[in-house]
Design a protein around this motif. Structure first.
Motif, mmCIF file in Angstrom:
data_model
loop_
_atom_site.group_PDB
_atom_site.id
_atom_site.type_symbol
_atom_site.label_atom_id
_atom_site.label_comp_id
_atom_site.label_asym_id
_atom_site.label_seq_id
_atom_site.Cartn_x
_atom_site.Cartn_y
_atom_site.Cartn_z
ATOM 1 N N SER A 80 27.654 73.097 19.595
ATOM 2 C CA SER A 80 27.523 74.553 19.701
ATOM 3 C C SER A 80 26.189 75.035 19.155
ATOM 4 N N LEU A 81 25.730 74.451 18.058
ATOM 5 C CA LEU A 81 24.429 74.843 17.508
ATOM 6 C C LEU A 81 23.309 74.548 18.498
ATOM 7 N N ALA A 82 23.387 73.403 19.165
ATOM 8 C CA ALA A 82 22.358 73.065 20.153
ATOM 9 C C ALA A 82 22.403 74.019 21.340
ATOM 10 N N VAL A 83 23.598 74.383 21.783
ATOM 11 C CA VAL A 83 23.727 75.331 22.883
ATOM 12 C C VAL A 83 23.170 76.700 22.483
ATOM 13 N N LEU A 84 23.514 77.162 21.307
ATOM 14 C CA LEU A 84 23.008 78.448 20.838
ATOM 15 C C LEU A 84 21.492 78.450 20.733
ATOM 16 N N ALA A 128 24.473 82.989 12.894
ATOM 17 C CA ALA A 128 24.080 84.339 13.288
ATOM 18 C C ALA A 128 23.145 84.949 12.247
ATOM 19 N N ASP A 129 23.449 84.758 10.963
ATOM 20 C CA ASP A 129 22.564 85.250 9.900
ATOM 21 C C ASP A 129 21.179 84.624 10.033
ATOM 22 N N TRP A 130 21.171 83.313 10.243
ATOM 23 C CA TRP A 130 19.911 82.590 10.373
ATOM 24 C C TRP A 130 19.130 83.069 11.597
ATOM 25 N N ALA A 131 19.815 83.234 12.727
ATOM 26 C CA ALA A 131 19.156 83.641 13.964
ATOM 27 C C ALA A 131 18.557 85.037 13.852
ATOM 28 N N GLU A 132 19.270 85.942 13.207
ATOM 29 C CA GLU A 132 18.725 87.291 13.035
ATOM 30 C C GLU A 132 17.439 87.244 12.221
ATOM 31 N N ALA A 165 29.877 87.068 20.124
ATOM 32 C CA ALA A 165 29.465 86.100 21.135
ATOM 33 C C ALA A 165 29.150 84.751 20.499
ATOM 34 N N VAL A 166 28.510 84.754 19.335
ATOM 35 C CA VAL A 166 28.258 83.503 18.611
ATOM 36 C C VAL A 166 29.585 82.834 18.266
ATOM 37 N N ALA A 167 30.528 83.619 17.780
ATOM 38 C CA ALA A 167 31.847 83.077 17.436
ATOM 39 C C ALA A 167 32.529 82.494 18.667
ATOM 40 N N ALA A 168 32.339 83.129 19.829
ATOM 41 C CA ALA A 168 32.939 82.611 21.059
ATOM 42 C C ALA A 168 32.367 81.247 21.408
ATOM 43 N N VAL A 169 31.059 81.084 21.251
ATOM 44 C CA VAL A 169 30.448 79.775 21.503
ATOM 45 C C VAL A 169 31.031 78.743 20.544
ATOM 46 N N LEU A 196 30.990 78.824 28.881
ATOM 47 C CA LEU A 196 29.661 79.420 28.780
ATOM 48 C C LEU A 196 29.366 80.196 30.063
ATOM 49 N N THR A 197 29.888 81.401 30.143
ATOM 50 C CA THR A 197 29.731 82.251 31.321
ATOM 51 C C THR A 197 28.389 82.975 31.289
ATOM 52 N N PRO A 198 27.934 83.501 32.444
ATOM 53 C CA PRO A 198 26.713 84.315 32.440
ATOM 54 C C PRO A 198 26.820 85.499 31.485
ATOM 55 N N GLU A 199 27.994 86.122 31.429
ATOM 56 C CA GLU A 199 28.172 87.286 30.554
ATOM 57 C C GLU A 199 27.978 86.909 29.092
ATOM 58 N N LEU A 200 28.532 85.761 28.698
ATOM 59 C CA LEU A 200 28.411 85.329 27.304
ATOM 60 C C LEU A 200 26.969 85.007 26.961
#
Length: 220
Positions: free
Chosen positions: A25-29, A166-170, A181-185, A191-195
């Protein structure tokens, strides 16, 4: 967990199957947020039946997690912590760091990909053999205030819903991050287009979907 060192880390690490999905998940994000400038990576076919997750922040700090049929080998390097091998002119590991490392996983401490100039640069090392019911580390001891960097390096892997990421990304990308959305990943949602666009409206969904599929991530 602020002030966490290796002995505390092994008490908090999740089951290897859960850890693997968090690494994926981290790699996808990072693919969604960072484009080509990645911090987190995942290779499901790094070796024969072996997957590799890694982090490199570009500032001298990194980790790797090897998912081997024999078990999981995890190490990290925090270049500024008390346990850095560079505290001595001739690099030396923190006492006990590799003691007890099982033969089935010991080769990874000698893996060339994890060495710098022939030395295994590590401040944290932990493992869990297949069939074991707990994570292990060597008999390392730290005085109050001493650190091996475990809290700094592995915070995102201990977080079940992606809040730490999410904290790190911000902070890194300097913009608001959709935490739901992060929690959903992190939860394994498709992994939909909307997400993807909730996370980064500028991301190329088709490219992200191809990469995520190659990582073993579920897409529609």
């Amino acid at each position: 967990m602020v002030g966490m060192n290796s002995p505390e880390l092994v008490a908090e690490l999740p089951h290897p199957a859960v850890l693997l999905e968090r690494c994926r998940s981290l790699a996808v994000l990072d693919a969604i947020f960072a484009g080509r400038e990645r911090t987190y990576a995942f290779d499901p076919a790094w070796g024969d039946g072996v997957a590799l997750a890694s982090m490199d922040n570009g500032g001298g700090d990194l980790y790797a997690v090897v998912f081997d049929p024999a078990g999981v080998f995890l190490y990290g390097f925090d270049h500024e912590c008390d346990a850095t091998p560079w505290r001595e002119d001739d690099r030396v590991h923190w006492p006990g760091l590799l003691d007890g490392l099982p033969p089935a996983l010991a080769r990874y401490a000698a893996e060339p990909a994890f060495q710098l100039d022939g030395f295994f640069d590590a401040t944290v090392c932990a493992w869990r053999e297949t069939g074991d019911d707990a994570w292990r580390c060597g008999p390392v001891v730290f005085e109050d205030g001493e650190s091996d960097g475990a809290d700094f390096l592995f915070e995102q892997l201990l977080d079940a819903d992606g809040t730490a990421y999410a904290d790190w990304a911000e902070d890194i990308f300097e913009r608001p991050v959709d935490r739901a959305a992060v929690a959903a990943v992190f939860s394994g949602a498709a992994l939909t287009p909307e997400l993807v666009h909730q996370l980064n409206p500028e991301a190329d969904y088709e490219e992200i979907a191809r990469e995520a599929a190659a990582l073993g991530r579920r897409i529609p």
